[in-house]
Write a protein that holds these residues in place. Sequence first.
Motif, mmCIF file in Angstrom:
data_model
loop_
_atom_site.group_PDB
_atom_site.id
_atom_site.type_symbol
_atom_site.label_atom_id
_atom_site.label_comp_id
_atom_site.label_asym_id
_atom_site.label_seq_id
_atom_site.Cartn_x
_atom_site.Cartn_y
_atom_site.Cartn_z
ATOM 1 N N TRP A 146 -10.811 -0.831 3.108
ATOM 2 C CA TRP A 146 -10.434 -0.826 4.531
ATOM 3 C C TRP A 146 -8.996 -0.350 4.723
ATOM 4 C CZ3 TRP A 146 -13.688 -5.118 3.117
ATOM 5 C CH2 TRP A 146 -14.917 -5.136 3.774
ATOM 6 N N ASP B 163 -5.036 0.627 3.172
ATOM 7 C CA ASP B 163 -4.032 -0.134 2.420
ATOM 8 C C ASP B 163 -4.368 -0.265 0.940
ATOM 9 O OD1 ASP B 163 -2.808 -0.569 4.917
ATOM 10 O OD2 ASP B 163 -4.102 -2.297 5.266
ATOM 11 N N ASN C 143 -0.972 5.521 12.717
ATOM 12 C CA ASN C 143 -1.542 4.219 12.335
ATOM 13 C C ASN C 143 -1.465 4.014 10.819
ATOM 14 O OD1 ASN C 143 -3.391 6.316 12.083
ATOM 15 N ND2 ASN C 143 -5.161 5.135 12.728
ATOM 16 N N ALA C 144 -1.345 5.115 10.061
ATOM 17 C CA ALA C 144 -1.261 5.014 8.605
ATOM 18 C C ALA C 144 0.114 4.489 8.193
ATOM 19 C CB ALA C 144 -1.483 6.387 7.984
ATOM 20 N N ILE D 18 -10.822 -5.063 18.522
ATOM 21 C CA ILE D 18 -10.923 -4.379 17.227
ATOM 22 C C ILE D 18 -9.758 -4.801 16.332
ATOM 23 C CG2 ILE D 18 -11.003 -2.063 16.110
ATOM 24 C CD1 ILE D 18 -13.251 -2.293 18.141
ATOM 25 N N GLY D 19 -8.611 -5.087 16.983
ATOM 26 C CA GLY D 19 -7.403 -5.361 16.192
ATOM 27 C C GLY D 19 -6.734 -4.050 15.823
ATOM 28 N N THR D 20 -6.653 -3.118 16.767
ATOM 29 C CA THR D 20 -6.082 -1.798 16.472
ATOM 30 C C THR D 20 -4.582 -1.917 16.218
ATOM 31 O OG1 THR D 20 -5.406 -1.185 18.721
ATOM 32 C CG2 THR D 20 -7.708 -0.756 18.132
ATOM 33 N N THR D 21 -3.998 -0.808 15.796
ATOM 34 C CA THR D 21 -2.554 -0.781 15.576
ATOM 35 C C THR D 21 -1.815 -0.627 16.903
ATOM 36 O OG1 THR D 21 -2.673 1.606 15.238
ATOM 37 C CG2 THR D 21 -2.769 0.231 13.266
ATOM 38 N N GLN E 55 -6.154 5.639 6.107
ATOM 39 C CA GLN E 55 -7.078 4.512 6.289
ATOM 40 C C GLN E 55 -8.047 4.478 5.092
ATOM 41 O OE1 GLN E 55 -6.709 6.667 9.384
ATOM 42 N NE2 GLN E 55 -4.882 5.425 9.469
ATOM 43 N N LEU F 25 -13.372 2.167 7.098
ATOM 44 C CA LEU F 25 -12.867 2.269 8.480
ATOM 45 C C LEU F 25 -13.296 3.598 9.105
ATOM 46 C CD1 LEU F 25 -9.195 0.916 8.125
ATOM 47 C CD2 LEU F 25 -11.090 -0.215 9.300
ATOM 48 N N VAL G 90 -13.596 -0.073 13.243
ATOM 49 C CA VAL G 90 -13.220 1.100 12.452
ATOM 50 C C VAL G 90 -12.066 1.797 13.149
ATOM 51 C CG1 VAL G 90 -15.519 1.519 11.478
ATOM 52 C CG2 VAL G 90 -14.952 2.472 13.721
ATOM 53 N N THR G 91 -11.565 2.839 12.527
ATOM 54 C CA THR G 91 -10.607 3.686 13.214
ATOM 55 C C THR G 91 -11.395 4.837 13.856
ATOM 56 O OG1 THR G 91 -8.448 4.736 13.040
ATOM 57 C CG2 THR G 91 -9.988 5.130 11.203
ATOM 58 N N VAL H 160 -7.004 -5.442 7.495
ATOM 59 C CA VAL H 160 -6.116 -5.838 8.584
ATOM 60 C C VAL H 160 -6.824 -5.492 9.888
ATOM 61 C CG1 VAL H 160 -4.745 -3.701 8.431
ATOM 62 C CG2 VAL H 160 -3.727 -5.689 9.473
ATOM 63 N N ARG I 187 1.457 -6.949 10.416
ATOM 64 C CA ARG I 187 0.491 -8.060 10.500
ATOM 65 C C ARG I 187 0.092 -8.532 9.101
ATOM 66 N NH1 ARG I 187 -4.275 -5.466 14.022
ATOM 67 N NH2 ARG I 187 -3.648 -3.668 12.804
HETATM 68 P P1 IMP Z 1 -6.612 2.045 15.060
HETATM 69 O O1 IMP Z 1 -6.719 3.052 13.960
HETATM 70 O O2 IMP Z 1 -5.199 1.741 15.446
HETATM 71 O O3 IMP Z 1 -7.469 2.400 16.232
HETATM 72 O O4 IMP Z 1 -7.186 0.648 14.508
HETATM 73 C C1 IMP Z 1 -8.560 0.468 14.197
HETATM 74 C C2 IMP Z 1 -8.732 -0.394 12.968
HETATM 75 O O5 IMP Z 1 -8.276 0.306 11.816
HETATM 76 C C3 IMP Z 1 -7.926 -1.691 13.002
HETATM 77 O O6 IMP Z 1 -8.666 -2.691 12.311
HETATM 78 C C4 IMP Z 1 -6.679 -1.362 12.218
HETATM 79 O O7 IMP Z 1 -6.072 -2.503 11.659
HETATM 80 C C5 IMP Z 1 -7.277 -0.459 11.152
HETATM 81 N N1 IMP Z 1 -6.321 0.488 10.604
HETATM 82 C C6 IMP Z 1 -5.851 1.601 11.175
HETATM 83 N N2 IMP Z 1 -5.023 2.248 10.353
HETATM 84 C C7 IMP Z 1 -4.968 1.540 9.237
HETATM 85 C C8 IMP Z 1 -4.302 1.724 7.990
HETATM 86 O O8 IMP Z 1 -3.596 2.711 7.736
HETATM 87 N N3 IMP Z 1 -4.519 0.768 7.055
HETATM 88 C C9 IMP Z 1 -5.337 -0.292 7.270
HETATM 89 N N4 IMP Z 1 -5.980 -0.504 8.406
HETATM 90 C C10 IMP Z 1 -5.811 0.414 9.373
#
Ligand code: IMP
Length: 424
Positions: A11, A13, A38-39, A126-129, A223, A227, A237-238, A272, A302
């Motif tokens: 997932w 990281d 987000n990475a 979702i818990g997005t960034t 990611q 995800l 997911v992303t 995360v 987080r």
């Molecule tokens: P988003 O990519 O910000 O839309 O987040 C969607 C999901 O992907 C969330 O659960 C984030 O925590 C996870 N996520 C996004 N980018 C990463 C990353 O680089 N590492 C780990 N989890 C990520």
Amino acid sequence: MSITCVIGLQWGDEGKGKIVDLLSRDSDYVVRYQGGSNAGHTVVLGKEKFVLHIIPSGILHPGVKCVIANGVVFDPRQFLGELDGLKKKGIRIKKNLYISDRAHLVFPYHKAIDGIRESRLGKKKIGTTGLGIGPCYSDKFARTGIRVIDLFNPALFKERLQVNLSEKNVVISAGGGKPLSTQDIYQQYLHYARQIKPYVTDTRLMLEDALRRKKRILLEGAQGSLLDIDFGTYPFVTSSNADACGISSGAGISARKIDKITGVLKAYATRVGEGPFPTELNDALGENLRRIGGEYGATTGRPRRCGWLDLVAAKYSAQLNDIDSIAITKLDVLSHLKKIKVAVAYKYNGKTIHEFPAAVEALARCRPVYRELPGWQADISGINRYNDLSVAARKYLDFISQHLGVPIGIVSVGAERKRFLIKR
Ligand code: IMP
């Protein structure tokens, strides 16, 4: 081998930044092809820690050309901040960094809407960034996105921005936010445009030319496969193809041209954000992994959820990406353990299953079936030859490799660049 990819098998990281940094030594180009800021790819050079969000991890190698390709959602503010940080740390940026003219731009309204959507979902978030990734990709596919190239046609840019904001401000106001001003964003982004101009080019063409000249290209996945928008634990997911499937569309490179795919697997599991995680440890063991592994989001800070390695999920990812070799990371984090568990199957509805389910509701009900392996209880962080690892550590690695049916190539045993072993 001219095209190599580094893909996360969990997932995110997994420690891809370090592996990309290692492989960059033998690369001419390093390319980010999906995701955005987000990475959080971490590379440790001596006492200096670099966390790269949008600039490829190859940037720390002078002579390597780094490419932010069309599939990335590009936040110019983040980019310029990161660039500045790198320059301040003495990293030379000169004709070694490129941004695709086709990449979609992240705007403040994407971030605002990301936040509104999350708060409306409440407990089901979702818990997005919170960095606007999903809303930016949504616009791309709804054909209302604004691309880097549009910044260089101010009249057209303003028109598109106006149309977009007339819709976005309705959502922002309904969500309790303050409507955003077209003029402010327009001026701000024209300012960014002037600063990013020297880096903007047709990166697809550039990579095609590089291939013709037999240059070595390294594709840096962000990611992780679980995800991935199509094959991950949807909807948790992303919003991009975070596996090897995303390479062709994200960089404009034919799938036929990819030579090698390295899957990065952390020696245990983390996640995360929300979503099912069968091997999660909600106890002192999980807390220890978090503490020893420094498992806090590189982008959001987080705390990451921690658990045992899940080989059902890893096998699914390994097959999906058809990986050639595995890079195991953070093996040293397990050194304190007497016994180590690894999930090899799930119990679901009274049956033992080996496949990773498509529905998150099903995955949430899966209970892991564990194999227990002996720990090595010794500091391995100073070891630099594979055969110097203790028998128990090698057995753990062999077990993973055999279960996935893929050889292990690299083992990382510490955060620093030099802390790794090559298995020959
Ligand atoms: P988003 O990519 O910000 O839309 O987040 C969607 C999901 O992907 C969330 O659960 C984030 O925590 C996870 N996520 C996004 N980018 C990463 C990353 O680089 N590492 C780990 N989890 C990520």
